[in-house]
Design a protein around this motif. Structure first.
Motif, PDB file in Angstrom:
ATOM      1  N   GLU A   1      56.789  11.182  45.746  1.00  0.00           N
ATOM      2  CA  GLU A   1      56.673  11.535  44.332  1.00  0.00           C
ATOM      3  C   GLU A   1      56.542  13.042  44.150  1.00  0.00           C
ATOM      4  N   VAL A   2      55.726  13.684  44.986  1.00  0.00           N
ATOM      5  CA  VAL A   2      55.528  15.130  44.879  1.00  0.00           C
ATOM      6  C   VAL A   2      56.832  15.873  45.169  1.00  0.00           C
ATOM      7  N   LEU A   3      57.560  15.438  46.202  1.00  0.00           N
ATOM      8  CA  LEU A   3      58.804  16.120  46.548  1.00  0.00           C
ATOM      9  C   LEU A   3      59.849  15.960  45.442  1.00  0.00           C
ATOM     10  N   GLU A   4      59.859  14.806  44.801  1.00  0.00           N
ATOM     11  CA  GLU A   4      60.809  14.606  43.703  1.00  0.00           C
ATOM     12  C   GLU A   4      60.484  15.536  42.538  1.00  0.00           C
ATOM     13  N   ALA A   5      59.188  15.809  42.323  1.00  0.00           N
ATOM     14  CA  ALA A   5      58.795  16.734  41.255  1.00  0.00           C
ATOM     15  C   ALA A   5      59.182  18.169  41.595  1.00  0.00           C
ATOM     16  N   LEU A   6      59.063  18.546  42.864  1.00  0.00           N
ATOM     17  CA  LEU A   6      59.409  19.903  43.282  1.00  0.00           C
ATOM     18  C   LEU A   6      60.917  20.103  43.410  1.00  0.00           C
TER      19      LEU A   6
ATOM     20  N   PRO B   1      64.078  18.097  42.089  1.00  0.00           N
ATOM     21  CA  PRO B   1      64.706  16.994  41.358  1.00  0.00           C
ATOM     22  C   PRO B   1      65.913  16.426  42.112  1.00  0.00           C
ATOM     23  N   LEU B   2      66.021  15.091  42.097  1.00  0.00           N
ATOM     24  CA  LEU B   2      67.074  14.346  42.791  1.00  0.00           C
ATOM     25  C   LEU B   2      66.959  14.460  44.307  1.00  0.00           C
ATOM     26  N   PHE B   3      65.751  14.776  44.778  1.00  0.00           N
ATOM     27  CA  PHE B   3      65.547  14.880  46.220  1.00  0.00           C
ATOM     28  C   PHE B   3      65.800  13.535  46.905  1.00  0.00           C
ATOM     29  N   GLY B   4      65.337  12.438  46.287  1.00  0.00           N
ATOM     30  CA  GLY B   4      65.553  11.123  46.873  1.00  0.00           C
ATOM     31  C   GLY B   4      67.020  10.800  47.027  1.00  0.00           C
ATOM     32  N   ALA B   5      67.818  11.166  46.035  1.00  0.00           N
ATOM     33  CA  ALA B   5      69.263  10.923  46.107  1.00  0.00           C
ATOM     34  C   ALA B   5      69.901  11.739  47.228  1.00  0.00           C
TER      35      ALA B   5
ATOM     36  N   ALA C   1      69.208   8.550  54.783  1.00  0.00           N
ATOM     37  CA  ALA C   1      67.861   7.976  54.783  1.00  0.00           C
ATOM     38  C   ALA C   1      67.936   6.493  54.432  1.00  0.00           C
ATOM     39  N   VAL C   2      67.168   5.690  55.126  1.00  0.00           N
ATOM     40  CA  VAL C   2      67.159   4.246  54.925  1.00  0.00           C
ATOM     41  C   VAL C   2      65.991   3.898  54.010  1.00  0.00           C
ATOM     42  N   ARG C   3      66.291   3.323  52.841  1.00  0.00           N
ATOM     43  CA  ARG C   3      65.230   2.976  51.897  1.00  0.00           C
ATOM     44  C   ARG C   3      64.634   1.636  52.295  1.00  0.00           C
ATOM     45  N   THR C   4      63.319   1.619  52.494  1.00  0.00           N
ATOM     46  CA  THR C   4      62.650   0.459  53.078  1.00  0.00           C
ATOM     47  C   THR C   4      61.558  -0.062  52.165  1.00  0.00           C
ATOM     48  N   ASP C   5      61.673  -1.332  51.751  1.00  0.00           N
ATOM     49  CA  ASP C   5      60.585  -1.971  51.025  1.00  0.00           C
ATOM     50  C   ASP C   5      59.487  -2.324  52.023  1.00  0.00           C
ATOM     51  N   LEU C   6      58.273  -1.853  51.751  1.00  0.00           N
ATOM     52  CA  LEU C   6      57.192  -1.988  52.726  1.00  0.00           C
ATOM     53  C   LEU C   6      56.698  -3.423  52.882  1.00  0.00           C
ATOM     54  N   GLY C   7      57.181  -4.321  52.051  1.00  0.00           N
ATOM     55  CA  GLY C   7      56.845  -5.729  52.208  1.00  0.00           C
ATOM     56  C   GLY C   7      57.961  -6.500  52.864  1.00  0.00           C
TER      57      GLY C   7
ATOM     58  N   ARG D   1      55.819 -11.146  54.284  1.00  0.00           N
ATOM     59  CA  ARG D   1      57.105 -10.461  54.117  1.00  0.00           C
ATOM     60  C   ARG D   1      57.584 -10.498  52.677  1.00  0.00           C
ATOM     61  N   ASP D   2      56.713 -10.705  51.724  1.00  0.00           N
ATOM     62  CA  ASP D   2      57.105 -10.707  50.317  1.00  0.00           C
ATOM     63  C   ASP D   2      57.407  -9.283  49.856  1.00  0.00           C
ATOM     64  N   PRO D   3      58.349  -9.103  48.911  1.00  0.00           N
ATOM     65  CA  PRO D   3      58.609  -7.759  48.371  1.00  0.00           C
ATOM     66  C   PRO D   3      57.331  -7.140  47.823  1.00  0.00           C
ATOM     67  N   ALA D   4      57.106  -5.870  48.190  1.00  0.00           N
ATOM     68  CA  ALA D   4      55.883  -5.188  47.768  1.00  0.00           C
ATOM     69  C   ALA D   4      56.112  -4.289  46.562  1.00  0.00           C
ATOM     70  N   GLY D   5      57.375  -4.051  46.206  1.00  0.00           N
ATOM     71  CA  GLY D   5      57.643  -3.129  45.110  1.00  0.00           C
ATOM     72  C   GLY D   5      57.380  -1.685  45.482  1.00  0.00           C
ATOM     73  N   LEU D   6      57.247  -1.404  46.770  1.00  0.00           N
ATOM     74  CA  LEU D   6      57.028  -0.052  47.275  1.00  0.00           C
ATOM     75  C   LEU D   6      58.136   0.266  48.271  1.00  0.00           C
ATOM     76  N   ALA D   7      58.994   1.206  47.924  1.00  0.00           N
ATOM     77  CA  ALA D   7      60.089   1.583  48.816  1.00  0.00           C
ATOM     78  C   ALA D   7      59.939   3.043  49.213  1.00  0.00           C
ATOM     79  N   VAL D   8      60.081   3.322  50.497  1.00  0.00           N
ATOM     80  CA  VAL D   8      59.956   4.686  51.002  1.00  0.00           C
ATOM     81  C   VAL D   8      61.188   5.011  51.844  1.00  0.00           C
ATOM     82  N   PRO D   9      61.558   6.292  51.928  1.00  0.00           N
ATOM     83  CA  PRO D   9      62.712   6.670  52.755  1.00  0.00           C
ATOM     84  C   PRO D   9      62.325   6.748  54.230  1.00  0.00           C
ATOM     85  N   SER D  10      63.177   6.238  55.080  1.00  0.00           N
ATOM     86  CA  SER D  10      62.979   6.336  56.530  1.00  0.00           C
ATOM     87  C   SER D  10      63.999   7.337  57.058  1.00  0.00           C
ATOM     88  N   VAL D  11      63.494   8.454  57.584  1.00  0.00           N
ATOM     89  CA  VAL D  11      64.357   9.585  57.909  1.00  0.00           C
ATOM     90  C   VAL D  11      63.673  10.415  58.990  1.00  0.00           C
ATOM     91  N   THR D  12      64.443  11.131  59.793  1.00  0.00           N
ATOM     92  CA  THR D  12      63.857  11.975  60.827  1.00  0.00           C
ATOM     93  C   THR D  12      63.287  13.253  60.219  1.00  0.00           C
TER      94      THR D  12
END
Length: 452
Positions: free
Chosen positions: A62-67, A69-73, A80-86, A100-111
């Motif tokens: 969230e902080v990086l997206e604010a600094l 814009p469109l950083f996630g894209a 980057a692989v978008r991963t639902d943590l559930g 293994r239910d969807p958690a509604g929390l997705a984070v990027p997996s990247v080196t």
């Protein structure tokens, strides 16, 4: 603008974010880096931890997206692989498998290499930010209680640069305590907690023939009995990052046979399966003695004007918990907010106290877990937190609501106090009351992902 020139020591993740923030308040921002950095630098000596996985928590994203814009894209475009943590994560805990239910929390997996390269490209496009690399800083320039710049060496010649504000973002290897001592400024001894954690990592090319129902599979260490763990995650679209953990003195091997044998000893056999079937894309790298350390600069009464410190240069946490990049991002978010109302070159302790406040919760979380390996008698509060955390982790298998609450706290989105809410507390205490000696109440079956 409060003044003209800011200088940032270190052009890694924290330094780049600091430069981005400072570019809004200073006419000229210069990054001074020890390594020589090409535009598309891969691994470099100054960041040996880049050979191991890095987690960008949801709060940090969230902080990086604010600094930026469109950083996630931009991350997604880089693979980057978008991963639902559930639903996308297979997690083995001491008491069983997490839901293994969807958690509604997705984070990027990247080196780390990829994420830093993208940020560096964005920062160095700013018209008032520049980079000077190949510089070894030997100390601070000062005048009557004010830091006025740095001195060192570059290419065999002396190097001197002046600034109205100097920011130390040089990471775990910072020499700031020694530099301050040379100025007659003495810091309290750092707080150090060591679980004697080691991790051994290797990259593999993705084997498309393997049909997997996860993007991240992991098994955690857990004091005082579970000394081995590991993880495998999809990163940068084409790679798997396999990491093996050893805690409490257990050290994962770096030879081929030992690496596989360690993975095969885990309950989560998916990790060993990747090692057996995938093609290596790197050497095996190990990092030892990954402790947590807190330099308590906020308690230095004669802290010099014109000097700030942030990121791992202040608080470096056991990387097993993935707080590092997010904590550095939060430091820079605080820096941005405080610069609106304060001239931090004249009021540096305002910022250092903010760094300390932000670090308190992740520090407590990481060190409470690591102190589980200690043989010393611990304070009552620490012992209670350890007891409650064990009960919480035991309750996660078969309890999606507890799991989601735990994930939100671990991603630094919710305060840890939410884990004591009645909905969570009832499930934990209810499980304790139903527990029968010698009887296994939780299923040890490997869960599958579910869809909604």
């Amino acid at each position: 603008m409060y003044s003209d020139r800011a200088l940032v020591i270190g052009a890694g993740f924290a330094g780049l974010l600091a430069a981005r923030v400072l570019s809004e308040s200073y006419g000229d921002v210069v990054l001074v880096e020890r390594d020589e950095i090409a535009a598309e630098t891969e691994h470099r000596a100054g960041i040996p931890q880049a050979h191991h996985p890095h987690t960008l928590l949801a709060r940090g994203a969230e902080v990086l997206e604010a600094l930026f814009p469109l950083f996630g894209a931009e991350l997604a475009a880089a693979g980057a692989v978008r991963t639902d943590l559930g639903s996308d994560v297979l997690t083995r805990l001491p008491a069983g498998w997490a839901p293994r239910d969807p958690a509604g929390l997705a984070v990027p997996s990247v080196t780390r290499v990829t994420i830093e390269r993208i940020i560096r490209r964005r920062v160095l496009k700013l018209p008032n930010v520049s980079l000077v690399d190949g510089v070894t800083i030997d100390g601070l320039l000062h005048d009557r209680g004010t830091v006025t710049g740095v001195h060192g060496r570059r290419g065999g010649r002396s190097f001197t640069d002046y600034a109205d504000l100097v920011v130390d973002a040089s990471g775990r290897t910072t020499k700031l305590v020694s530099w301050l001592a040379e100025l007659g400024v003495h810091c309290p001894a750092p707080m150090i907690v060591n679980s004697h954690l080691s991790c051994t990592s290797r990259l593999y090319h993705v084997n498309r023939d393997l049909k997997l129902d996860w993007k991240l599979a992991r098994e955690a260490t857990h004091a005082p009995s579970t000394r081995r763990g590991g993880s495998v995650s999809s990163v940068d679209d084409e790679l798997w990052f396999v990491t093996l953990f050893g805690a409490g003195g257990d050290v994962p091997p770096t030879d081929e046979d030992g690496f596989l044998a360690h993975a095969a000893s885990l309950e989560c056999q998916d990790i060993a399966e990747i090692i057996k079937t995938a093609t290596p894309a790197s050497e095996i790298h190990r990092a030892d003695n990954l402790r947590s350390r807190w330099n308590r600069y906020h308690r230095v009464p004669n802290w010099p004007r014109g000097l700030l410190a942030l990121g791992d240069a202040v608080v470096s946490l056991n990387p097993l918990y993935g707080h590092g990049m997010t904590l550095a991002a939060l430091n820079c978010a605080d820096l941005r907010d405080l610069l609106k109302d304060h001239d931090l070159a004249k009021e540096p302790l305002v910022f250092q106290r903010a760094v300390a406040r932000t670090a308190q919760l992740p520090w407590t979380s990481a060190t409470t877990a690591d102190l589980g390996w200690s043989q010393k008698k611990l304070p009552r509060g620490t012992r209670f937190r350890q007891w409650y955390t064990r009960r919480l982790v035991e309750a996660i298998p078969g309890n999606p609501q507890v799991h989601r609450a735990f994930l939100r706290v671990s991603q630094m989105l919710d305060h840890p106090n939410t884990l004591y809410r009645p909905a969570v507390l009832w499930r934990i205490t209810g499980r304790i009351m139903r527990r029968t000696p010698g009887r296994v109440l939780l299923s040890g079956r490997r869960p599958r992902a579910t869809e909604r």
